[in-house]
Design an enzyme around this catalytic site. Sequence first.
Site, PDB file in Angstrom:
ATOM      1  N   PRO A 208     138.991  70.007  58.341  1.00 24.79           N
ATOM      2  CA  PRO A 208     139.033  69.318  60.485  1.00 24.79           C
ATOM      3  C   PRO A 208     136.969  69.725  60.714  1.00 24.79           C
ATOM      4  O   PRO A 208     136.574  70.388  60.230  1.00 24.79           O
ATOM      5  CB  PRO A 208     139.426  70.190  61.336  1.00 24.79           C
ATOM      6  CG  PRO A 208     140.761  71.054  59.497  1.00 24.79           C
ATOM      7  CD  PRO A 208     139.362  71.173  58.110  1.00 24.79           C
ATOM      8  N   GLU A 209     136.620  68.730  60.914  1.00 27.17           N
ATOM      9  CA  GLU A 209     135.616  68.553  61.552  1.00 27.17           C
ATOM     10  C   GLU A 209     135.223  68.767  63.264  1.00 27.17           C
ATOM     11  O   GLU A 209     136.870  68.868  64.003  1.00 27.17           O
ATOM     12  CB  GLU A 209     134.767  67.609  61.553  1.00 27.17           C
ATOM     13  CG  GLU A 209     134.397  67.443  59.829  1.00 27.17           C
ATOM     14  CD  GLU A 209     133.733  66.215  59.224  1.00 27.17           C
ATOM     15  OE1 GLU A 209     132.964  65.602  60.323  1.00 27.17           O
ATOM     16  OE2 GLU A 209     133.394  65.228  57.747  1.00 27.17           O
TER      17      GLU A 209
ATOM     18  N   LYS B 219     133.328  74.408  64.543  1.00 26.89           N
ATOM     19  CA  LYS B 219     134.623  74.079  63.629  1.00 26.89           C
ATOM     20  C   LYS B 219     135.371  75.354  63.734  1.00 26.89           C
ATOM     21  O   LYS B 219     136.349  75.428  63.118  1.00 26.89           O
ATOM     22  CB  LYS B 219     134.680  74.072  62.012  1.00 26.89           C
ATOM     23  CG  LYS B 219     133.705  72.830  61.847  1.00 26.89           C
ATOM     24  CD  LYS B 219     133.371  72.897  60.669  1.00 26.89           C
ATOM     25  CE  LYS B 219     132.181  71.961  59.992  1.00 26.89           C
ATOM     26  NZ  LYS B 219     132.106  71.872  58.608  1.00 26.89           N
TER      27      LYS B 219
ATOM     28  N   HIS C 228     153.819  77.286  52.855  1.00 19.52           N
ATOM     29  CA  HIS C 228     152.047  77.261  52.617  1.00 19.52           C
ATOM     30  C   HIS C 228     151.896  77.993  54.057  1.00 19.52           C
ATOM     31  O   HIS C 228     150.727  77.481  54.584  1.00 19.52           O
ATOM     32  CB  HIS C 228     151.754  75.491  53.354  1.00 19.52           C
ATOM     33  CG  HIS C 228     152.286  74.712  51.579  1.00 19.52           C
ATOM     34  ND1 HIS C 228     151.217  75.171  50.614  1.00 19.52           N
ATOM     35  CD2 HIS C 228     152.956  73.954  50.926  1.00 19.52           C
ATOM     36  CE1 HIS C 228     151.241  74.795  49.473  1.00 19.52           C
ATOM     37  NE2 HIS C 228     152.335  73.684  49.884  1.00 19.52           N
TER      38      HIS C 228
ATOM     39  N   ARG D  99     145.034  75.507  51.147  1.00 20.02           N
ATOM     40  CA  ARG D  99     144.504  75.887  50.166  1.00 20.02           C
ATOM     41  C   ARG D  99     144.007  77.598  49.922  1.00 20.02           C
ATOM     42  O   ARG D  99     143.124  77.862  49.083  1.00 20.02           O
ATOM     43  CB  ARG D  99     143.522  74.994  50.123  1.00 20.02           C
ATOM     44  CG  ARG D  99     143.325  73.254  49.672  1.00 20.02           C
ATOM     45  CD  ARG D  99     143.353  73.317  47.851  1.00 20.02           C
ATOM     46  NE  ARG D  99     142.127  73.612  47.902  1.00 20.02           N
ATOM     47  CZ  ARG D  99     141.662  72.556  47.116  1.00 20.02           C
ATOM     48  NH1 ARG D  99     141.105  71.898  47.439  1.00 20.02           N
ATOM     49  NH2 ARG D  99     140.323  73.519  46.633  1.00 20.02           N
TER      50      ARG D  99
ATOM     51  N   ARG E 181     127.478  66.747  48.141  1.00 19.55           N
ATOM     52  CA  ARG E 181     128.465  66.098  48.872  1.00 19.55           C
ATOM     53  C   ARG E 181     128.702  65.057  48.669  1.00 19.55           C
ATOM     54  O   ARG E 181     127.741  64.385  48.635  1.00 19.55           O
ATOM     55  CB  ARG E 181     128.717  66.459  50.099  1.00 19.55           C
ATOM     56  CG  ARG E 181     128.325  68.275  50.459  1.00 19.55           C
ATOM     57  CD  ARG E 181     129.699  68.797  50.126  1.00 19.55           C
ATOM     58  NE  ARG E 181     130.660  68.090  51.663  1.00 19.55           N
ATOM     59  CZ  ARG E 181     131.219  68.185  52.122  1.00 19.55           C
ATOM     60  NH1 ARG E 181     131.134  69.834  52.751  1.00 19.55           N
ATOM     61  NH2 ARG E 181     132.681  67.705  52.585  1.00 19.55           N
TER      62      ARG E 181
END
Length: 264
Positions: free
Chosen positions: A2-3, A55, A89, A108, A254
């Site tokens: 997410p940005e 963020k 999760h 993650r 990246r």
Amino acid sequence: MPELPEVEIVVRELRGQITGKTIQTVQAIWPGSVEQRVDRSPVTGQIQRIDRRGKYIIMRLDETVLVVHLRMTGQLLFFDDTRPAVDGHVRAIIYFSDGSCLQFKDVRKFGRMYHLVSEQEVMKNVGTDALEMDSGHFRDMLKNSKMGLKAFLLNQKHLAGLGNIYCDEALFLSGLYPGRKANSLSATESGRLFRTIRDVLQAAIDNMGSTISDYRDTKGNKGNNQNYFKVYSRENMPCKHCGTRIKKIKMAGRGTHFCPQCQK
Ligand SMILES: [Zn+2]
């Protein structure tokens, strides 16, 4: 990951869902997901206000703050009722006194909730939010940097909130090669990049963010902005302006997408 636009959607929804609610308890299902940095003080109190910088999600309680960074795969899911973790999760659950709850799901496990006296404890190196920046400040920072544009824009000290997707999209729409040195931009180019960044972020917010894999809003909905990408995730596909194949190279560590014709 997410940005800024995705986090902005989450914050706007949370404002309506949990502002004014009182936290009864925070259950850390995976202990590493909640960093307690307020001595002996449990996470309690009323949510007064919810802010965002870059963020980071900043929930202001009576005397402390609860700061959330979603990192790669974090999601905040709101439910009107008290319920156990919706799946394996979910790393932490905030239970409110009115029976509702907010579940922090994170496949993650890089995401974090920080309980702090002040958000500065984890945000010392976070610069001005990309939507709060003024063009003069942006121009000055570019002039003083020898970094390539991609690395410059990814660095959260310069402007906070951009990640890989919106850097690539903004550089394409500005017609700028991602490896170009920041201090080589003319005043016109700098102004164009500044406006394009705002437009790209605003359009993504209007489209409810981008969902590549994990991003969901607080109701579990995907965004729509991924349907409008010009270069991101379009390697080898024709440029929407000139038809040249979009290239993907590694830059600033990246995967970086650009059109070799439009961004010389
Ligand atoms: Zn092109």
